[in-house]
Design an enzyme around this catalytic site. Structure first.
Site: not given
Lengths: 324, 157
Positions: A64-65, A92, A114, A142
């Site tokens: 969604r985000t 890496k 995120r 959030h």
């Protein structure tokens, strides 16, 4: 952070959106009003991000985000870089600091991040000269979810004052209920009912903060969900995740018990108010019976849609789209 | 300084930390790595504990030869012993004396107690930054708030 006075679009220019706490209540109200304009008159905002580029950096999965940020940018005629972190140097062992410094060299206009670590968005905002939007940092914040939750509640109720809301599910670990409860506590006459298994109840320090502000709230077990929602304008359901319970057979047993008890069934909605609504940040699993989706009470898909308007509003404000 | 306190050693150039609450002197020795030969090769320190003090009840004193304190060291002393005084000694005389004071911002001194905080991810190498308030400390990054009892100094002490 402006505490009072007249807020203008200029106040948001170049700002990071890391935490809801970085914004005054007046600024939050301004963002919500701006999102309403975006929703009502989308054509007014077409082209506002022309020539601007978003760099989405999703170190964790998101449906969604991530998608709604992309849709928001496209709706404003901006472009979105297609960055595949799965194939990047992060795997890496590159540090976040190096990745961000490298990305800044590509001169995007905004970074959306995120990351699994709490505080990662603040760290990135500190070292990045361009605006950073936090799309969720671990268990921490959030902010765009909180803003879209407030926007949705205001859409339902017409105001953020005197909201009677039940918040149910995992209230201990879920960042969404914490941010929402503290955000609603900024407004007049908020009355919150927290419904959860005892092992997943609201943290004591959060309740202490509500006590300090004289906020009305009650705590109940899952068995009381039906009774509680009968007296509320809306219920905000959240997911209960298996990983929040201890490993081993005892944890498994407790999770199974909660999973079987914690479900909002259509039959439980018989005595709710006519304008009652059900919210959920999604994804939902077992906590809402499927048939509820088809009732007028279900508002969670509309809530998800509102995420696009909030993110469009924030991009327009932070990146300086058209003047009002 | 009383005659009792003088018997724990004379220093020519270095520092004296006084008014350390009883029982915390050795903690300061360890936090400042005074007993670490890799950090202070040839350094001499002496300490005493249990002296009468009007300021802190019973106190300890620490004297270190050949050492000057960096800002982070002073921050550490303040966190362990906020009533402490620090004297810089030059040629056997007090050059400067000041109170240990917990600064508003602690950079790279204490760990955030939130294990999921970015500052606790060793692979990211992000230095901790903690704000000190009247009653609580707060992590700059994850905004976790915590009391004195949760303080863990970098290095796990």
């Amino acid at each position: 952070m402006a505490d009072s006075g007249i807020i203008t679009k200029q106040d948001f220019l170049g700002r990071d959106v890391v935490s809801i706490d970085d914004f005054s209540t007046s600024e939050i109200d301004y963002i919500l009003d701006h999102a309403e304009k975006v929703q009502k008159w989308p054509q007014e905002f077409e082209g506002s991000m022309q020539g601007k580029q978003m760099m989405p950096m999703f170190f964790e999965n998101s449906t969604r985000t991530a998608t709604s940020f992309q849709v928001a940018m496209h709706n404003l005629s901006g472009s979105v870089v297609d960055l595949d972190l799965e194939r990047s140097s992060i795997k890496k062992g590159e540090t976040l600091r190096d990745t961000i410094k490298m990305i800044n060299g590509y001169k995007p206009d905004v970074i959306v991040i995120r990351h699994s670590k709490d505080g990662s968005a603040r760290f990135v905002a500190d070292i990045s000269p361009i605006p950073v939007m936090n799309a969720g940092d671990g268990k921490n914040q959030h902010p765009t979810q909180t803003l879209l939750d407030l926007y949705t509640i205001k859409e339902i109720k017409g105001t953020l004052d005197n909201v009677k809301i039940a918040i149910a599910g995992d209230l201990k670990y879920g960042r969404t209920p914490h941010s929402l409860a503290l955000a609603l506590a900024r407004y007049e006459g908020c009355d919150m009912s927290f419904v959860s298994p005892e092992s997943l109840s609201m943290p004591k320090d959060l309740l202490a903060r509500l006590d300090k502000q004289n906020i009305m709230y009650t705590e109940s077990g899952l068995n009381d969900l039906e009774e509680v929602i009968n007296n509320c304008d809306m219920v905000y359901m959240t997911r209960v995740q298996r990983e929040r319970f201890p490993e081993g057979p005892e944890g498994e047993h407790e999770y199974d018990r909660v999973a079987s008890e914690y479900c909002l069934k259509e039959s439980m909605l018989e005595n709710v108010g006519a304008r009652f609504k059900i919210l959920h940040p999604l994804p939902k699993v077992f906590e809402i019976e499927d048939s509820v989706d088809d009732t007028d009470y279900a508002y969670y898909f509309r809530q998800a849609e509102n995420g696009v308007y909030i993110r469009m509003a924030l991009l327009d404000l932070v990146l300086g789209g058209y003047d009002d | 300084m009383t005659d009792d306190e003088k018997i724990i050693g004379y220093i020519e150039n270095g520092i004296v930390i006084d008014h350390i609450p009883q029982g915390r002197v050795w903690q300061i020795v360890e936090l400042l790595h005074l007993n670490d030969p890799m950090r202070y090769e040839g350094g001499i320190f002496s300490l005493g504990d249990g002296y009468e003090s009007r300021k802190v009840g019973k106190k300890g004193i620490l004297k270190v030869e050949g050492v000057s304190l960096r800002k982070n060291d002073i921050d550490l002393v303040a966190l362990v012993a906020k009533e402490a005084t620090i004297s810089e000694i030059e040629n056997g005389r007090i050059k400067q004396k000041y109170d240990a004071e917990i600064p508003e911002v602690l950079d790279g001194v204490v760990n955030c107690p939130n294990l999921n905080c970015i500052t606790n991810d060793e692979t990211q190498r992000v230095m901790s930054k903690i704000y000190s308030g009247d009653d609580l400390f707060m992590c700059h990054y994850c905004r976790s708030e915590f009391g004195e009892d949760k303080i863990k100094f970098l290095g796990g002490k």
